[in-house]
Each structure stands twice: as structure tokens, then as C-alpha cells.
Design a protein around this motif. Sequence first.
Motif, PDB file in Angstrom:
ATOM      1  N   ALA A  38       0.895  -1.227   0.087  1.00 29.20           N
ATOM      2  CA  ALA A  38       0.051  -0.005  -0.010  1.00 29.20           C
ATOM      3  C   ALA A  38       0.906   1.310   0.122  1.00 29.20           C
ATOM      4  O   ALA A  38       0.662   2.122  -0.684  1.00 29.20           O
ATOM      5  CB  ALA A  38      -0.726   0.138   1.207  1.00 29.20           C
ATOM      6  N   VAL A  39       2.046   1.207   0.774  1.00 36.34           N
ATOM      7  CA  VAL A  39       2.938   2.300   0.751  1.00 36.34           C
ATOM      8  C   VAL A  39       3.377   2.526  -0.754  1.00 36.34           C
ATOM      9  O   VAL A  39       3.492   3.661  -0.914  1.00 36.34           O
ATOM     10  CB  VAL A  39       4.062   2.115   1.900  1.00 36.34           C
ATOM     11  N   LEU A  40       4.106   1.615  -1.397  1.00 35.66           N
ATOM     12  CA  LEU A  40       4.378   1.683  -2.602  1.00 35.66           C
ATOM     13  C   LEU A  40       3.395   2.143  -3.763  1.00 35.66           C
ATOM     14  O   LEU A  40       3.643   3.004  -4.503  1.00 35.66           O
ATOM     15  CB  LEU A  40       5.239   0.596  -3.290  1.00 35.66           C
ATOM     16  N   ALA A  41       2.360   1.826  -3.700  1.00 39.14           N
ATOM     17  CA  ALA A  41       1.142   1.988  -4.360  1.00 39.14           C
ATOM     18  C   ALA A  41       0.861   3.592  -4.222  1.00 39.14           C
ATOM     19  O   ALA A  41       0.373   4.083  -5.052  1.00 39.14           O
ATOM     20  CB  ALA A  41      -0.061   1.289  -4.132  1.00 39.14           C
ATOM     21  N   ALA A  42       0.649   4.078  -2.876  1.00 37.13           N
ATOM     22  CA  ALA A  42       0.536   5.231  -2.725  1.00 37.13           C
ATOM     23  C   ALA A  42       1.389   6.214  -3.531  1.00 37.13           C
ATOM     24  O   ALA A  42       0.937   7.246  -4.028  1.00 37.13           O
ATOM     25  CB  ALA A  42       0.531   5.514  -1.195  1.00 37.13           C
ATOM     26  N   GLN A  43       2.974   5.941  -3.265  1.00 35.18           N
ATOM     27  CA  GLN A  43       3.833   6.842  -3.871  1.00 35.18           C
ATOM     28  C   GLN A  43       3.568   6.687  -5.457  1.00 35.18           C
ATOM     29  O   GLN A  43       3.849   7.892  -6.015  1.00 35.18           O
ATOM     30  CB  GLN A  43       5.079   6.255  -3.719  1.00 35.18           C
ATOM     31  N   GLN A  44       3.109   5.560  -5.943  1.00 38.19           N
ATOM     32  CA  GLN A  44       2.847   5.525  -7.693  1.00 38.19           C
ATOM     33  C   GLN A  44       1.605   6.474  -7.796  1.00 38.19           C
ATOM     34  O   GLN A  44       1.874   7.339  -9.035  1.00 38.19           O
ATOM     35  CB  GLN A  44       2.592   4.041  -7.968  1.00 38.19           C
ATOM     36  N   LEU A  45       0.855   6.376  -6.932  1.00 37.57           N
ATOM     37  CA  LEU A  45      -0.553   7.306  -7.389  1.00 37.57           C
ATOM     38  C   LEU A  45      -0.450   8.786  -6.653  1.00 37.57           C
ATOM     39  O   LEU A  45      -1.415   9.446  -6.609  1.00 37.57           O
ATOM     40  CB  LEU A  45      -1.849   6.478  -6.792  1.00 37.57           C
ATOM     41  N   PHE A  46       0.553   8.803  -5.900  1.00 39.52           N
ATOM     42  CA  PHE A  46       0.494  10.404  -5.282  1.00 39.52           C
ATOM     43  C   PHE A  46      -0.620  10.565  -4.051  1.00 39.52           C
ATOM     44  O   PHE A  46      -1.077  11.852  -4.246  1.00 39.52           O
ATOM     45  CB  PHE A  46       0.800  11.402  -6.323  1.00 39.52           C
ATOM     46  N   VAL A  47      -0.815   9.614  -3.439  1.00 39.61           N
ATOM     47  CA  VAL A  47      -1.767   9.740  -2.207  1.00 39.61           C
ATOM     48  C   VAL A  47      -1.069   9.104  -1.100  1.00 39.61           C
ATOM     49  O   VAL A  47       0.014   8.490  -1.051  1.00 39.61           O
ATOM     50  CB  VAL A  47      -3.150   9.047  -2.684  1.00 39.61           C
ATOM     51  N   THR A  48      -1.983   9.136   0.079  1.00 36.80           N
ATOM     52  CA  THR A  48      -1.343   8.525   1.217  1.00 36.80           C
ATOM     53  C   THR A  48      -1.531   7.187   1.276  1.00 36.80           C
ATOM     54  O   THR A  48      -2.595   6.546   0.503  1.00 36.80           O
ATOM     55  CB  THR A  48      -2.117   9.238   2.391  1.00 36.80           C
ATOM     56  N   PRO A  49      -0.882   6.179   2.189  1.00 32.89           N
ATOM     57  CA  PRO A  49      -1.248   4.828   2.188  1.00 32.89           C
ATOM     58  C   PRO A  49      -2.312   4.471   2.815  1.00 32.89           C
ATOM     59  O   PRO A  49      -3.292   3.684   2.357  1.00 32.89           O
ATOM     60  CB  PRO A  49      -0.065   4.268   3.131  1.00 32.89           C
TER      61      PRO A  49
END
Length: 314
Positions: A38-49
Amino acid sequence: MVQIICFNAMKENNYIMRSDTPLKAIACFDAVMQTGSAVLAAQQLFVTPGAVGQQIRKLEEWLGLSLFVRNVRKLQPTEEALRYWEQVRPALQQLDEANASVQGRESSQVRLSLPPAFANTWFARRMPALTCSHPGLKFHLNASSEPVDFHTHTYDLAVRYFDGKDDNLDVQLLLSDEVRVYCSPGYRESLQLAVVEDMARATLLFTTSHSNWSRWLAQVGMSFDGMTSNLRFDQSEMAIDACCRGQGLVLTSPWLVEDNLERGNLIQLFPNALQTGKNYYLVCSRERPLGAAAQQFRDWMLGAARSISGDRGG
């Protein structure tokens, strides 16, 4: 009966997506499946985990099933999640391609995957020339050595370091490779390394991607007996950096140390080189033709490799 069949066919041909389909949640789900976090996905999507987690829970409620087993550090997908992702990925890719086509991105964008060390050395060294000669190209670069699944349409091209044998890929030789021994000038002087037998006084730096010390030593008539080899690295860049800082000898590809040799950070210690059976190849899908931008990029890469190899007499 005929009327019912026609009515059903009409409904099938005029399908309308449900108004409550959680597209944002599906995009978050796709990002988590790609990254495993979820952390890496958040970085990819520019949102919070937290926002990613909220969207995943929303999708699970909408589908009526659990998509992940929550562990401390990672989200483990369930069998249902894997099956669902397999079905939604092509649709998401088609949607992205449609958006790119309408926005005019598709005609100039190149999606490329490179091994990390290669990306930060050989490619980075030549990137200014590329952007200068092809100012209209747009790049999506990924640094990874993992196998590329071109069926997902995530990448157009990739550079991979292997034996060049893969019937599922279109494979073109980019750079013939070998490994040589390098060290810093100061390290050579401090240990008085003049001939291969002097290596018994040195520390050998091991790397996962170029783990060829035993073969190189055997080629020069030596073995590990009495040698120090307590520094091991998963990434070639880390081993090369340690070598530049006088921590030992590195056995690696000359394509990864061009800048360090030019700046005097490293020197080639001995003339002996080992052919490993692996080279750098430019690969792409056999089934999907390259777009105009990807073809331009491929031609440039091959031309750059030929010019350098020609300068070295290769």
C-alpha cells in the motif's frame, strides 16, 4: 422466443457500465497488485497509504469478498484477487491506451525498463545525446532486472542482461559483455598490487549480478584459498561505489564503470577479461509491433551501442 433473443443480443451490444462501479478503487487495487504494498502504491498514485487502504476496503465491500490477507509489511493477495486482477488488467490497459491516444501521448511516449546499474551508468551517460537528438520523445523509465511481461502492455522495450535465448521475445544484441577487475588507484598503491598473485592481499567484492570471481580466478590459474571475500552486494552499483572508496577489488562489466574510469576513480588492475556468456540485449514483444516513437528509440539505442563498440574495435 425470437423477440427475447433479439432483446438479449441488443442488451449485450449496448452494455452500459454500472454507475456505482468504483473505478478509483480498482485503480488503487491495480497499483497494490503491481507493487505488493500500500505504501509503494500510494507513492505511485501520489496519495497517502491510508487513502489506498480506504479504497481497497471500498472495493472489497463492493465485490463482497476479501482481496488481501493483511500482514505486517505486505498485503498478500487472495486467490480471488489474483483472478480478478487477471480480468481487469486488460481493461485498465485499454482505458489507458484510449486516454493516451486522445491526448496525443501515445505517438511520442516510450515505456522502457532497464537494469538499475545499467540505467544509472551506460544509459545515463548517453541520455543527454538522446534527448538532444529526439526532443519530442517522452520517456517512462523503470529501473528493474525482473522479467518483463509485454502482454500487459506496460512497456514497449526493455534492456536485459542474459544469454539472449527467449523464444517469446524479439531479441537484439545491444552490447557484447565481459567482466574485468577494477580497483581505486589508492588501493592498488597501498597493497602494491602488480601481478595477479598479489591479489591474495586484497579483498574481493562480490555482486549478485556479476558473480564470476571463481571463473575469473580459475582462468588466471588461482583460487579463493587465503583470499578475503567478506563484502557482498545485491546491486552492482553498491559494489562499484565501495571499490571507488578503496574497499577492495570489483569484478564487473566495463560498461558499468565508464565514468569512473574516465574520472580516475577506478583503474583496470589486470588485462585479463572473462566472457560470461551473458550480454546486454534489447528486447520487445514478438506479437505487438512497436510504435513510431519506440522504433526511433530502439534505432537510437542500437546506433549508440554500435558507435561505442566500433570505437573500441568490437
